[in-house]
Write an enzyme that holds these catalytic residues in place. Structure first.
Site, mmCIF file in Angstrom:
data_model
loop_
_atom_site.group_PDB
_atom_site.id
_atom_site.type_symbol
_atom_site.label_atom_id
_atom_site.label_comp_id
_atom_site.label_asym_id
_atom_site.label_seq_id
_atom_site.Cartn_x
_atom_site.Cartn_y
_atom_site.Cartn_z
ATOM 1 N N LYS A 1 0.891 -1.344 0.044
ATOM 2 C CA LYS A 1 -0.029 -0.054 0.054
ATOM 3 C C LYS A 1 0.878 1.151 -0.107
ATOM 4 O O LYS A 1 0.902 2.279 0.845
ATOM 5 C CB LYS A 1 -0.902 -0.018 1.284
ATOM 6 C CG LYS A 1 -2.032 1.031 1.344
ATOM 7 C CD LYS A 1 -3.206 0.807 0.124
ATOM 8 C CE LYS A 1 -4.095 1.766 0.234
ATOM 9 N NZ LYS A 1 -4.975 1.970 -0.755
ATOM 10 N N ASP B 1 -5.377 -2.990 -2.451
ATOM 11 C CA ASP B 1 -7.001 -2.830 -2.756
ATOM 12 C C ASP B 1 -7.177 -3.295 -4.196
ATOM 13 O O ASP B 1 -8.007 -4.132 -4.338
ATOM 14 C CB ASP B 1 -7.312 -1.437 -2.481
ATOM 15 C CG ASP B 1 -6.513 -0.262 -3.032
ATOM 16 O OD1 ASP B 1 -5.493 -0.616 -3.642
ATOM 17 O OD2 ASP B 1 -6.937 0.770 -3.102
ATOM 18 N N ASP C 1 -7.131 -16.007 2.013
ATOM 19 C CA ASP C 1 -8.651 -16.434 2.146
ATOM 20 C C ASP C 1 -9.414 -15.804 0.779
ATOM 21 O O ASP C 1 -10.164 -16.850 0.424
ATOM 22 C CB ASP C 1 -9.138 -15.839 3.146
ATOM 23 C CG ASP C 1 -8.899 -16.713 4.536
ATOM 24 O OD1 ASP C 1 -7.859 -17.272 4.795
ATOM 25 O OD2 ASP C 1 -9.759 -16.557 5.601
HETATM 26 C C1 IPM Z 1 -4.194 -17.917 9.217
HETATM 27 C C2 IPM Z 1 -5.009 -17.610 10.428
HETATM 28 C C3 IPM Z 1 -4.060 -17.223 11.571
HETATM 29 C C4 IPM Z 1 -3.549 -15.808 11.000
HETATM 30 C C5 IPM Z 1 -4.609 -16.711 12.759
HETATM 31 C C6 IPM Z 1 -5.698 -18.078 13.545
HETATM 32 C C7 IPM Z 1 -3.778 -16.247 13.991
HETATM 33 O O1 IPM Z 1 -6.000 -16.715 10.068
HETATM 34 O O2 IPM Z 1 -3.208 -18.765 9.352
HETATM 35 O O3 IPM Z 1 -4.389 -17.391 8.114
HETATM 36 O O4 IPM Z 1 -3.905 -14.735 10.928
HETATM 37 O O5 IPM Z 1 -2.284 -15.758 10.556
HETATM 38 MN MN MN Z 2 -6.104 -16.257 7.881
#
Ligand code: IPM
Ligand code: MN
Length: 362
Positions: A189, A221, A249
């Site tokens: 960023k 972003d 994710d």
């Molecule tokens: C991940 C999880 C962890 C992180 C948490 C559980 C601490 O979300 O491994 O992606 O944020 O790294």
């Molecule tokens: Mn995570």
């Protein structure tokens, strides 16, 4: 070879998916005459309940003495009210810091078979093959000062990086890109944050050591959008800790489910392996969690900590074959009745059956 693996299955669906992963690893290793020696220890919420701390000393000791650590998941509703430094997650962060691995590798991929699982259009994602290199020991997760001052009603965290922390993770990204499609996309960023300006300048410098790898920079972003509109454009995506947490994710959507994705953390004293999904307390104990992310994490253990590349590929191939044959866990089927929906243990069993016939052929 003999692999001494510390297993910390943790909370929620952690134990269920870990069981399947370990028995898959055991199957391929014993087929090749290798030994998997498993030690189990507590971490996370379950350790808070029994030991009063999310990372008991004997768990840490066993982790440091092992060849590799396999973690299921940590966290749950029961411990949600705790402050960050005593929560289950703090145990994981402390384990990460103690093991020292700073490069968290998170592949996200979509083959033809997998493309049908994604809510994204198959023609956008088919063939996508991204490797996230997430910096794991710096940034907002570990930067000081950090505090919630209840008196003044202020709270702060610090996104801090040193040049050296950026150099070491960038080198890993470029080295991995050399073995792939020779492109690194660095995400930051830099239009707002000084720490991102340091990140960008340092990555640009490191790129000079790797003249055969192309480097591009993206702002986080716009990258969030580009990953969904043109995921095939990306090879290795290098980013700091929090941005990598979020973008990996997001990219699970390409694979169809968060339950599909493995991760490996390298560069420290002992490598740490975890599926990227969480503890999913809402579905824990119901035998419906997807064990494939954990099983694919087992493949990464064999690849990066045991030197068993063929065995790692065998697991990855078996997972694809099971999907090709129309088997799914509920998260992947999403109500589509043309699939044969399996529970956690049945899916693990299906992968093992497929491996057994696959191995009989070799
Ligand atoms: C991940 C999880 C962890 C992180 C948490 C559980 C601490 O979300 O491994 O992606 O944020 O790294
Ligand atoms: Mn995570």
């Amino acid at each position: 070879m003999k692999l001494n693996l510390l297993v910390v299955a943790g909370d929620g669906i952690g134990p269920e998916v870990t069981n399947e992963a370990i028995s898959v690893m055991r199957l391929v290793m014993s087929h090749g005459g290798h030994e998997l020696a498993v030690t189990e220890k507590r971490i996370g919420g379950i350790a808070i309940d029994t030991d009063g701390t999310p990372l008991p000393a004997d768990t840490l000791q066993a982790a440091l003495a092992s060849d590799a650590v396999f973690l299921g998941a940590v966290g749950g509703i029961k411990w949600n009210a705790l402050p960050p430094n005593t929560r289950p997650e703090a145990g994981l962060l402390q384990l990460r810091a103690s093991l020292g691995g700073f490069a968290n590798l998170r592949p996200a991929f979509a083959s033809k078979e997998l493309a049908v699982n994604s809510p994204l259009k198959p023609d956008i994602i088919d063939g996508a093959d991204i490797l996230f290199v997430r910096e794991l020991l710096g940034g907002l997760y570990f930067g000081a000062p950090r505090e919630w001052n209840k008196d003044t009603g202020e709270a702060w965290n610090t996104m801090r990086y040193t040049r050296d922390e950026i150099v070491r993770v960038a080198r890993i990204a470029f080295q991995l890109a050399q073995k792939r499609r020779k492109k690194v996309t660095s995400v930051d960023k830099a239009n707002v944050l000084e720490v991102s300006q340091l990140w960008r300048a340092t990555v640009t410098e490191v790129a000079k050591e790797f003249p055969n790898v192309a480097l591009e920079h993206q702002l986080v972003d716009s990258m969030a959008m580009l990953l969904m509109t043109s995921p095939r454009n990306y090879d290795v995506v290098l980013t700091e800790n929090l941005f990598g947490d979020i973008l990996s994710d997001e990219s699970a959507v390409i694979t169809g489910s968060l339950g599909m994705l493995p991760s490996a953390t390298i560069g420290g004293k002992v490598n740490l392996y975890e599926p990227i999904h969480g503890s999913a307390p809402d579905i824990a104990g119901k035998n419906i969690a997807n064990p494939l992310g954990a099983i694919l994490t087992g493949a990464l253990v064999l690849r990066h900590s045991a030197g068993l590349e063929a065995e790692a590929v065998a697991i990855e191939t078996a997972v694809l074959k099971v999907l090709e044959a129309g088997f799914r866990t509920a998260d992947l089927a999403r109500g589509n009745t043309s699939f044969n929906v399996l529970g956690t243990t049945q899916m693990g069993q299906k992968v093992r059956e497929t491996l057994t016939s696959q191995l009989a052929l070799t």
